[in-house]
Design a protein around this motif. Sequence first.
Motif: not given
Length: 128
Positions: A31-58
């Motif tokens: 949620k630190n990004s001005d733009f983010y998109s979250i998609t959840k399926t039965s297989d995975e959780l995909s997130i698009v967001c600012s690369q500066d926001s992402i935790a190092s273990n992702i």
Amino acid sequence: MLEKILTMKLLNEKFAVCRLNKNELIADWVKNSDFYSITKTSDELSIVCSQDSIASNIKCEKDWRILKVEGPLDFSLIGIILALKKISIFAVSTYDTDYILVKNKDINNAILALSNERYEVINQENMV
């Protein structure tokens, strides 16, 4: 002079596409990004967001730029195709518009290809 088909705006930030386990909770760093998109399926959780926001273990693919189609768009419109120029895209759609992610290394070629097809691309930075 031919009329422009659509107007697109190049967003300033660099973004990443992340893959998480389908059962993970949405972390606050998303949620630190001005733009983010979250998609959840039965297989995975995909997130698009600012690369500066992402935790190092992702697990993620970084260095994407976003071309925002200035909407709102009609649902009957046919999508934008950059595949003919061999430019890979990752698309995110909302109710009103589309966001086309293009790798930073390909953004100049994408803008040129779109401009040649009568798309107007507004670059907020005035340089890529």
